[in-house]
Each structure stands twice: as C-alpha cells, then as structure tokens.
Design a protein around this motif. Structure first.
Motif, mmCIF file in Angstrom:
data_model
loop_
_atom_site.group_PDB
_atom_site.id
_atom_site.type_symbol
_atom_site.label_atom_id
_atom_site.label_comp_id
_atom_site.label_asym_id
_atom_site.label_seq_id
_atom_site.Cartn_x
_atom_site.Cartn_y
_atom_site.Cartn_z
ATOM 1 N N ARG A 42 50.061 43.585 35.019
ATOM 2 C CA ARG A 42 49.794 42.254 34.488
ATOM 3 C C ARG A 42 50.759 41.185 34.984
ATOM 4 O O ARG A 42 50.365 40.048 35.233
ATOM 5 N N ARG A 43 52.026 41.515 35.105
ATOM 6 C CA ARG A 43 53.021 40.490 35.417
ATOM 7 C C ARG A 43 54.018 41.018 36.448
ATOM 8 O O ARG A 43 55.003 41.665 36.105
ATOM 9 N N ALA A 82 49.217 38.710 38.082
ATOM 10 C CA ALA A 82 48.490 39.905 37.663
ATOM 11 C C ALA A 82 47.837 40.482 38.910
ATOM 12 O O ALA A 82 47.075 39.793 39.595
ATOM 13 N N TYR A 106 46.198 35.329 39.264
ATOM 14 C CA TYR A 106 45.610 36.612 39.632
ATOM 15 C C TYR A 106 45.644 36.781 41.145
ATOM 16 O O TYR A 106 45.255 35.891 41.893
#
Length: 417
Positions: A345-346, A331, A286
């Motif tokens: 997210r990716r 993310a 993250y």
C-alpha cells in the motif's frame, strides 16, 4: 529499502544490480532471477550451524534449484509425483528422495519404487494400508517415517502412531522413525524447544512400551525468512544460532535430518517488474506494474500493509534534480483486474516514473510456483539462474497461458525469444 536488497554489493567486479539489469534487458519483465551461489551459501551456513545432522531440501520451495543443491545434502523431500519426476529428470539418487504428501496414488508410489525410492512418509492409517499393499505386491521393504500431526490436516495422532508400532510385526514395512513438521515462519525458538520435548516424550514412551528405538527423526524447524525487516541477514543469523543451540542436545540422542525449504531459498530470489502506469485516485498514488500478486508472494503480507524489500533497479531516464525530490508513497499494484492485486500500500520512492524497473528481493521461495499463474491469461515469466561460474542460464522462457485456458496459441507461439 535498497540496502535490504543488497544489489550494490560487488562480486569480482560485478554488482548484482548490473546482473539484474542485464536480465531485464535480455528477457524483459516480469522475470524471476535466482542467485544459485547465494542459495548454496545459505545451505552451507545452516549445515555448519547445526553440525552433525542430515540436511533435507524441500523441493516445493523452489524446484528450479534442484540441480544446485550441494552434494552433502542427504535428502530431497518431494510432496507429489510431479516433484518426484523432477528429481528423476535431474538424476537425483533414489536413496536421497524422501516421498511425502497427504495424498499418494498407488501407481505413482510404484513408479517411485521402480526408480529405487525406499523412504516414504505415512500420514494416515489409509496410507499405511496402501504402502503395505504396494510393498507386498512389489516384494520390497520400505522405510516408513510416521508423520506426527498437530491441529491440522497433516500427520496422525500419537495414539495411531503407538498402535502402528505396537503391531509392527504384521507389516512388510520398516518403521524407521518419526516425521514432524508443524508450522513455518517461527521467530521464537522456544516453540522449537516445545516441539523437541514433544518428540522426546513420544520416543521415550514408544521405547518403554514397545521396546522400539526410534532410528530417525525428520524435523522441520520452520525458521522465519525475514521478509519485512530492514536488515534480515542479522536477524536470520541470530535465529539460526539460537535454533542450533536448542537442537544441540536433542541431536546427540537421535539421527536427525533437518528439513527446510523457505529458509534455504528465500534469500536467493529476485523479481523484476516494470512500472507501466502512474495515477492518483482519491488522494492516493498508484503505480501499476506489468507483473502482480499472481507472481509474487511474501508470507505474512496482509492486504498490502507491509513494505517488502523493493527498490528501483533501473530508471527509464535520469533527471537533473533527483536529489531535490522528496520521497512519495505509492501503492504498488499489479496488472490483474482484481482488488486483491495489491502488492504493497505505501512504498516510498523518489521520482518514480513510468518505465522504471522495480526489483523485489527475497522471493526465492514459493513465489515462482504459488501464484495464480493462469489468472487473466497473462504470460508466465521467464526464470533465469545466475552464478559466477556459469553466468546467466534461462531455465524457462516466457510462456503464454492462452492454450491453458481453453484457447489456441497466438501468432507469437508458445515461446517468445
């Protein structure tokens, strides 16, 4: 994704990357940057593609660009009294203002009329009575475009429009034509063809039944701003060409004004935000940024599943082994305390570090106005405009929201240099 953002393209010896880096150094992050040259170029491209049509800019897409709309644009669509006031502040000619919206108040309509506005949309029978009352009270004739609705809260049924035209003589209004805008983000021009057939059928029936020739069509084709493909310029160029071909025959029979906002302004915007934390939870990486989803919006993004146009604008520090590091997926999350603050997210980055500045592109439409501005009582970002001619202009300084959420100004004051 850096190729998508296009920040390495050079203009008169200066790259957009250098300009954006200068903005982040001067104004901090998060910050919005709008390239007005790109904005004007897009409008000219659209006008050239469609040929003999009027062009209308929808102010709601980005009000900060009002003063940079080219002179040849024939209309500014305003959907609220506030947007009208912005146009008045910029001294936009009253003849160019098209006052629309599902809710209009009497005193606001009168104020617009006093400024000289005469062109209004009508979205319901209730609005019709309101516009008629104001026109009689002020002894003016208003040009009304009756909005044709579909399966949503906008506009009226065909039956209501036919009834109004059939009883036109009893109104102190001039019914100038039809206003039609259904949905945005169209990727298939066959939908545009279907809408034009619908309009053609209605106009023909009105002509045959009432002897009334529709003078004007205000039409929003709702072309897609290609947020998530690798090379959006090519896709949008192809879509514009196809739409112009479909419209070509229709515009020969009617005076048409093409109404757009997103397709004009999306490509000209950048949003800069800094990575403030990196962590790994549950096997996922993250990256926390100092901005967030309350300031950044991509139409069509669902729960962060798509990768928006983003790259590392500026690294906190360069490392010697940058070329050897593999890309890792992160993310990207904002600084709000909500699960919804998930930008993507990716997103693959190489050697992402705390302090790196990320650049999100294609945010020229809606992001600056659509977000949950006051949520968590965080500052509202600055807005900076750029053009080759004028350089950088700060249109809005960083603003606190404490006073908007029931508190008092902090010792920093409302504005922070």
């Amino acid at each position: 994704r850096g190729g998508y953002v296009g920040i390495d393209s050079e203009i008169q010896g200066v790259t957009m990357k250098q300009i954006l880096s200068m903005v982040s150094g001067t104004y901090g992050t998060p910050v919005y940057v709008f390239d007005t040259d790109s904005f004007q170029s897009r409008i000219k491209t659209v006008a050239e593609a469609f040929g003999s049509v009027g062009i209308c800019y929808c102010v709601k897409a980005n009000p900060f660009l009002i003063a940079y709309v080219p002179e040849f644009v024939s209309r500014f669509e305003v959907c609220s009294y506030g947007e009208f006031c912005l146009c008045r502040n910029y001294e936009i000619e009253a003849e160019k203002i098209f006052y629309t919206g599902v809710y209009k108040e009497e005193e606001e309509i009168k104020d617009a009329i006093l400024y000289g506005v005469r062109c209004f949309s009508c979205e319901s029978l209730t609005q019709l009575e309101l516009l008629e009352h104001v026109a009689r009270d002020m002894k003016v004739e208003l040009n009304i475009l009756l909005r044709l609705g579909t399966n949503n809260q906008f506009g009226m049924d065909e039956a209501d429009i036919k009834t109004i035209i059939g009883e036109a003589d009893k109104y102190n209004l001039h019914f100038a034509g039809i206003h039609f805008f259904d949905k945005s983000q169209k990727r298939d021009v066959s939908k545009i063809g279907e809408e034009l057939l619908k309009l053609e059928s209605l106009c023909r029936e009105i002509k045959e039944k009432f002897g009334y020739a529709v003078e004007q069509i205000e039409y929003g084709p709702g072309l897609d701003a290609d947020y998530f493909s690798e090379w959006p310029a090519e896709a949008e160029k192809k879509l514009l060409k196809e739409a112009a071909y479909v419209l070509r025959e229709f515009v020969q029979n009617y005076h048409v004004t093409i109404e757009m906002g997103r397709f004009f302004s999306a490509c000209c915007g950048y949003y800069l935000t800094k990575v403030v934390d990196l962590k790994c939870c549950g096997g996922l990486r993250y990256a926390i940024v100092d901005g967030g989803s309350h300031q950044l919006h991509y139409d069509g993004q669902m729960m962060g599943m798509k990768v928006p146009p983003v790259c590392i604008l500026q690294r906190r520090k360069e490392t010697d082994n940058m070329g050897k590091n593999e890309f890792q997926e992160w993310a990207i999350c904002g600084s709000l305390c909500t699960h919804n603050d998930l930008i993507s997210r990716r997103v693959p980055f190489q050697n992402l570090q705390i302090g790196d500045i990320l650049c999100f592109a294609y945010i020229g439409a809606y992001s600056v106005t659509e977000g949950m501005t006051t949520f968590l009582t965080r500052d509202i970002p600055p807005v900076v405009l750029y053009s080759q001619k004028t350089g950088l202009i700060c249109m809005r300084k960083r603003m606190e929201t404490v006073m908007l959420n029931g508190g008092c100004m902090t010792e920093r004051g409302i504005y922070r240099e």
